[in-house]
Design a protein around this motif. Structure first.
Motif, PDB file in Angstrom:
ATOM      1  N   LYS A 147     -36.332  47.932 -46.960  1.00 41.16           N
ATOM      2  CA  LYS A 147     -36.341  49.157 -46.170  1.00 41.16           C
ATOM      3  C   LYS A 147     -35.202  49.161 -45.157  1.00 41.16           C
ATOM      4  CE  LYS A 147     -41.283  50.128 -46.602  1.00 41.16           C
ATOM      5  NZ  LYS A 147     -42.546  50.410 -45.882  1.00 41.16           N
ATOM      6  N   PRO A 148     -34.644  50.340 -44.877  1.00 37.75           N
ATOM      7  CA  PRO A 148     -33.557  50.412 -43.897  1.00 37.75           C
ATOM      8  C   PRO A 148     -34.089  50.285 -42.482  1.00 37.75           C
ATOM      9  CG  PRO A 148     -34.167  52.611 -44.613  1.00 37.75           C
ATOM     10  CD  PRO A 148     -34.982  51.658 -45.447  1.00 37.75           C
ATOM     11  N   VAL A 149     -33.234  49.822 -41.579  1.00 40.97           N
ATOM     12  CA  VAL A 149     -33.564  49.805 -40.157  1.00 40.97           C
ATOM     13  C   VAL A 149     -33.199  51.174 -39.593  1.00 40.97           C
ATOM     14  CG1 VAL A 149     -33.097  48.753 -37.915  1.00 40.97           C
ATOM     15  CG2 VAL A 149     -33.190  47.332 -39.977  1.00 40.97           C
ATOM     16  N   ILE A 150     -34.180  51.858 -39.041  1.00 39.79           N
ATOM     17  CA  ILE A 150     -33.965  53.218 -38.559  1.00 39.79           C
ATOM     18  C   ILE A 150     -33.299  53.209 -37.188  1.00 39.79           C
ATOM     19  CG2 ILE A 150     -35.090  55.408 -37.973  1.00 39.79           C
ATOM     20  CD1 ILE A 150     -35.291  54.655 -40.926  1.00 39.79           C
ATOM     21  N   ASP A 151     -32.314  54.080 -37.017  1.00 44.25           N
ATOM     22  CA  ASP A 151     -31.737  54.322 -35.705  1.00 44.25           C
ATOM     23  C   ASP A 151     -32.491  55.526 -35.124  1.00 44.25           C
ATOM     24  OD1 ASP A 151     -30.171  55.161 -33.500  1.00 44.25           O
ATOM     25  OD2 ASP A 151     -28.399  54.189 -34.348  1.00 44.25           O
ATOM     26  N   VAL A 239     -38.720  56.375 -52.617  1.00 42.59           N
ATOM     27  CA  VAL A 239     -38.927  57.686 -51.985  1.00 42.59           C
ATOM     28  C   VAL A 239     -39.595  58.671 -52.946  1.00 42.59           C
ATOM     29  CG1 VAL A 239     -37.018  57.397 -50.372  1.00 42.59           C
ATOM     30  CG2 VAL A 239     -36.586  58.456 -52.598  1.00 42.59           C
ATOM     31  N   ARG A 240     -40.229  58.144 -53.957  1.00 42.81           N
ATOM     32  CA  ARG A 240     -40.848  59.007 -54.958  1.00 42.81           C
ATOM     33  C   ARG A 240     -42.293  59.309 -54.580  1.00 42.81           C
ATOM     34  NH1 ARG A 240     -40.396  56.861 -60.912  1.00 42.81           N
ATOM     35  NH2 ARG A 240     -38.194  57.068 -60.288  1.00 42.81           N
ATOM     36  N   PHE A 319     -41.854  66.035 -54.947  1.00 43.62           N
ATOM     37  CA  PHE A 319     -41.571  64.751 -55.586  1.00 43.62           C
ATOM     38  C   PHE A 319     -40.713  63.831 -54.723  1.00 43.62           C
ATOM     39  CE2 PHE A 319     -42.624  67.359 -59.316  1.00 43.62           C
ATOM     40  CZ  PHE A 319     -43.559  66.541 -59.923  1.00 43.62           C
ATOM     41  N   LEU A 320     -39.961  64.392 -53.771  1.00 45.22           N
ATOM     42  CA  LEU A 320     -39.163  63.577 -52.864  1.00 45.22           C
ATOM     43  C   LEU A 320     -39.942  63.358 -51.575  1.00 45.22           C
ATOM     44  CD1 LEU A 320     -36.500  62.193 -51.986  1.00 45.22           C
ATOM     45  CD2 LEU A 320     -35.759  64.428 -51.120  1.00 45.22           C
ATOM     46  N   ASP A 321     -40.352  62.130 -51.322  1.00 43.44           N
ATOM     47  CA  ASP A 321     -41.130  61.821 -50.129  1.00 43.44           C
ATOM     48  C   ASP A 321     -40.695  60.466 -49.566  1.00 43.44           C
ATOM     49  OD1 ASP A 321     -42.935  61.503 -48.110  1.00 43.44           O
ATOM     50  OD2 ASP A 321     -44.688  61.255 -49.413  1.00 43.44           O
ATOM     51  N   PRO A 322     -39.759  60.470 -48.605  1.00 43.18           N
ATOM     52  CA  PRO A 322     -39.272  59.195 -48.047  1.00 43.18           C
ATOM     53  C   PRO A 322     -40.151  58.620 -46.945  1.00 43.18           C
ATOM     54  CG  PRO A 322     -38.023  61.026 -47.139  1.00 43.18           C
ATOM     55  CD  PRO A 322     -38.991  61.618 -48.121  1.00 43.18           C
ATOM     56  N   SER A 323     -41.298  59.221 -46.663  1.00 46.56           N
ATOM     57  CA  SER A 323     -42.095  58.811 -45.502  1.00 46.56           C
ATOM     58  C   SER A 323     -42.532  57.349 -45.578  1.00 46.56           C
ATOM     59  CB  SER A 323     -43.316  59.721 -45.336  1.00 46.56           C
ATOM     60  OG  SER A 323     -44.147  59.692 -46.483  1.00 46.56           O
ATOM     61  N   ARG A 324     -42.924  56.870 -46.740  1.00 51.46           N
ATOM     62  CA  ARG A 324     -43.329  55.466 -46.861  1.00 51.46           C
ATOM     63  C   ARG A 324     -42.145  54.524 -46.664  1.00 51.46           C
ATOM     64  NH1 ARG A 324     -44.031  54.488 -51.648  1.00 51.46           N
ATOM     65  NH2 ARG A 324     -43.597  56.536 -52.560  1.00 51.46           N
ATOM     66  N   HIS A 325     -40.997  54.978 -47.054  1.00 55.44           N
ATOM     67  CA  HIS A 325     -39.788  54.152 -46.988  1.00 55.44           C
ATOM     68  C   HIS A 325     -39.274  54.017 -45.561  1.00 55.44           C
ATOM     69  CE1 HIS A 325     -36.293  52.166 -48.627  1.00 55.44           C
ATOM     70  NE2 HIS A 325     -35.463  53.096 -48.214  1.00 55.44           N
ATOM     71  N   GLN A 337     -39.914  64.785 -36.116  1.00 56.65           N
ATOM     72  CA  GLN A 337     -39.933  63.343 -36.345  1.00 56.65           C
ATOM     73  C   GLN A 337     -38.513  62.758 -36.430  1.00 56.65           C
ATOM     74  OE1 GLN A 337     -42.594  61.602 -36.260  1.00 56.65           O
ATOM     75  NE2 GLN A 337     -44.266  63.007 -36.707  1.00 56.65           N
ATOM     76  N   PRO A 338     -38.358  61.489 -35.979  1.00 56.54           N
ATOM     77  CA  PRO A 338     -39.397  60.570 -35.511  1.00 56.54           C
ATOM     78  C   PRO A 338     -39.747  60.808 -34.039  1.00 56.54           C
ATOM     79  CG  PRO A 338     -37.282  59.471 -35.478  1.00 56.54           C
ATOM     80  CD  PRO A 338     -37.034  60.834 -36.041  1.00 56.54           C
ATOM     81  N   VAL A 339     -41.021  60.758 -33.747  1.00 51.31           N
ATOM     82  CA  VAL A 339     -41.504  60.903 -32.383  1.00 51.31           C
ATOM     83  C   VAL A 339     -41.615  59.537 -31.727  1.00 51.31           C
ATOM     84  CG1 VAL A 339     -43.418  61.640 -30.939  1.00 51.31           C
ATOM     85  CG2 VAL A 339     -42.718  63.048 -32.880  1.00 51.31           C
ATOM     86  N   LEU A 340     -42.122  58.559 -32.476  1.00 55.41           N
ATOM     87  CA  LEU A 340     -42.305  57.215 -31.950  1.00 55.41           C
ATOM     88  C   LEU A 340     -41.012  56.388 -32.050  1.00 55.41           C
ATOM     89  CD1 LEU A 340     -45.778  56.453 -33.537  1.00 55.41           C
ATOM     90  CD2 LEU A 340     -45.297  57.384 -31.269  1.00 55.41           C
ATOM     91  N   GLU A 341     -41.012  55.237 -31.466  1.00 55.96           N
ATOM     92  CA  GLU A 341     -39.841  54.354 -31.474  1.00 55.96           C
ATOM     93  C   GLU A 341     -39.884  53.321 -32.610  1.00 55.96           C
ATOM     94  OE1 GLU A 341     -37.081  54.525 -29.688  1.00 55.96           O
ATOM     95  OE2 GLU A 341     -37.831  56.334 -28.728  1.00 55.96           O
ATOM     96  N   SER A 342     -40.929  53.359 -33.393  1.00 57.34           N
ATOM     97  CA  SER A 342     -41.047  52.430 -34.506  1.00 57.34           C
ATOM     98  C   SER A 342     -41.832  53.093 -35.610  1.00 57.34           C
ATOM     99  CB  SER A 342     -41.744  51.130 -34.073  1.00 57.34           C
ATOM    100  OG  SER A 342     -43.051  51.405 -33.619  1.00 57.34           O
ATOM    101  N   ALA A 343     -41.751  52.528 -36.802  1.00 59.48           N
ATOM    102  CA  ALA A 343     -42.452  53.084 -37.953  1.00 59.48           C
ATOM    103  C   ALA A 343     -43.947  52.855 -37.796  1.00 59.48           C
ATOM    104  CB  ALA A 343     -41.954  52.414 -39.242  1.00 59.48           C
ATOM    105  N   VAL A 344     -44.710  53.792 -38.318  1.00 56.12           N
ATOM    106  CA  VAL A 344     -46.166  53.668 -38.271  1.00 56.12           C
ATOM    107  C   VAL A 344     -46.681  53.100 -39.589  1.00 56.12           C
ATOM    108  CG1 VAL A 344     -46.434  55.514 -36.642  1.00 56.12           C
ATOM    109  CG2 VAL A 344     -46.411  56.053 -39.064  1.00 56.12           C
TER     110      VAL A 344
END
Length: 344
Positions: A147-151, A239-240, A319-325, A337-344
């Motif tokens: 998984k990528p590190v989100i900025d 992202v599927r 069909f495109l859903d990157p939320s888990r990624h 989004q993103p509202v928080l500072e880290s992934a949930v």
């Protein structure tokens, strides 16, 4: 009445109704060059690429070797998520122009500016940003999960990214700029600061996911929707969404309509979108499919209505859903989004 061959952008340019998508043509991009050359030979005049696809060199070589004048080809590229910092945006396009052999300032032929070609359309590929490493490559989580590190800061500052993209039009390096994978909420934020209204928003659209609210909103503001995954598509596994669900081309009603009209199910889906006023970007490496995807025709009103209401009867399917990624939902219409500072 025949379907339109092109659609007008809000700056007076026109984009072909059918283009060639180049994402995941092959996992190693080995067939991209041949696919683009074949598409151009068959009459395609819109080639849709992106820095993140990793195949712009092959696209550029195909365009150059096709012998078709550059001014006859509509070229799209996209800003990758590791280049969202405003100071990096112009360099990102410069890299794409170099890969595509459309280097601004080095062309001896006619181009859009006084010294070079540039691209016809440059899109912000996604609204969220990744932490960038050396040469703006994506930094991955040390856990090894891929998984990528989100900025998170840059992911909220996409309006500043847009303002940097506006300067690409000023310089002549991009004739048009637009968005990709933006929902209504995020598009509204862009419009609050925009000096240049986005020419397009390229999003997932097919009979199972018609995006009506976004379509109405975009039309009101002069933004043309462009359909990626117009047949449902197969995003990469990370992202599927709804991997267990069939595509619209497998729908019994679509198959029945195709038989009545002497079309393939894919042609029905593509014709429906173009009939709605939405350009499509199907992808294929097979000559017969490429030909079929260009041979669209208007559906009779009753059959168009049947396709148009299909999602209402069965429920929308994205069909495109990157939320888990990435750990948050970029398509959330309630919270930016993103509202928080880290992934949930």
């Amino acid at each position: 009445m025949a379907l339109p061959a092109t659609f007008a952008l809000n700056n007076g340019m026109r984009v072909p109704a059918v283009g060639l998508g180049t994402f995941q043509v092959e996992s190693d991009n080995s067939k991209v060059k041949d696919a683009v050359k074949l598409a151009l030979k068959l009459g395609y005049r819109h080639i849709d690429g992106a820095h993140a696809y990793g195949n712009e060199k092959e696209i550029g070589e195909a365009i150059k070797e096709s012998g078709i004048p550059r001014k006859e080809i509509f070229v799209t590229s996209k800003l990758a998520q590791t280049w969202h910092d405003a100071k990096d945006v112009e360099r990102a396009l410069d890299v794409s122009l170099e890969n595509l052999e459309l280097e601004y300032g080095k062309s001896s032929g006619p181009g859009l500016g006084p010294h070079g070609d540039g691209v016809d359309l440059y899109l912000m590929h996604f609204p969220h940003a990744y932490k960038a490493g050396e040469n703006n490559t994506t930094i991955r989580h040390p856990s090894g999960n891929g998984k990528p590190v989100i900025d998170y800061e840059l992911s909220r500052r996409y309006t500043e990214t847009w303002q940097a993209m506006e300067k690409l039009v000023d310089s002549g390096k991009a004739r048009s700029i637009g968005l990709a994978n933006f929902n209504v909420l995020k598009t509204k934020r862009i419009l609050e600061v925009a000096r240049i209204i986005p020419a397009v928003n390229q999003v997932e659209i097919h009979p199972y996911f018609p995006q009506r609210e976004l379509s109405e909103f975009s039309s009101k503001h002069g933004i043309l929707l462009v359909a990626h995954q117009p047949l449902g598509g197969r995003p990469i596994p990370s992202v599927r969404g709804h991997a267990d669900k069939p595509f619209p081309t497998d729908d019994p009603m679509i198959i029945e309509i195709a038989a009545k009209c002497g079309m393939t199910p894919a042609q029905v889906c593509l014709s429906w979108a173009v009939q709605r006023g939405i350009p499509v970007i199907p992808k294929s490496t097979q000559e017969e499919h490429m030909k079929q995807n260009m041979q669209l025709k208007r559906l009779p009103d009753d059959l168009f209505e049947a396709v148009d209401t299909l999602s209402t009867k069965r429920g929308p399917l994205r069909f495109l859903d990157p939320s888990r990624h990435i750990g948050f939902d970029i398509f959330d219409e309630e919270n930016d989004q993103p509202v928080l500072e880290s992934a949930v």
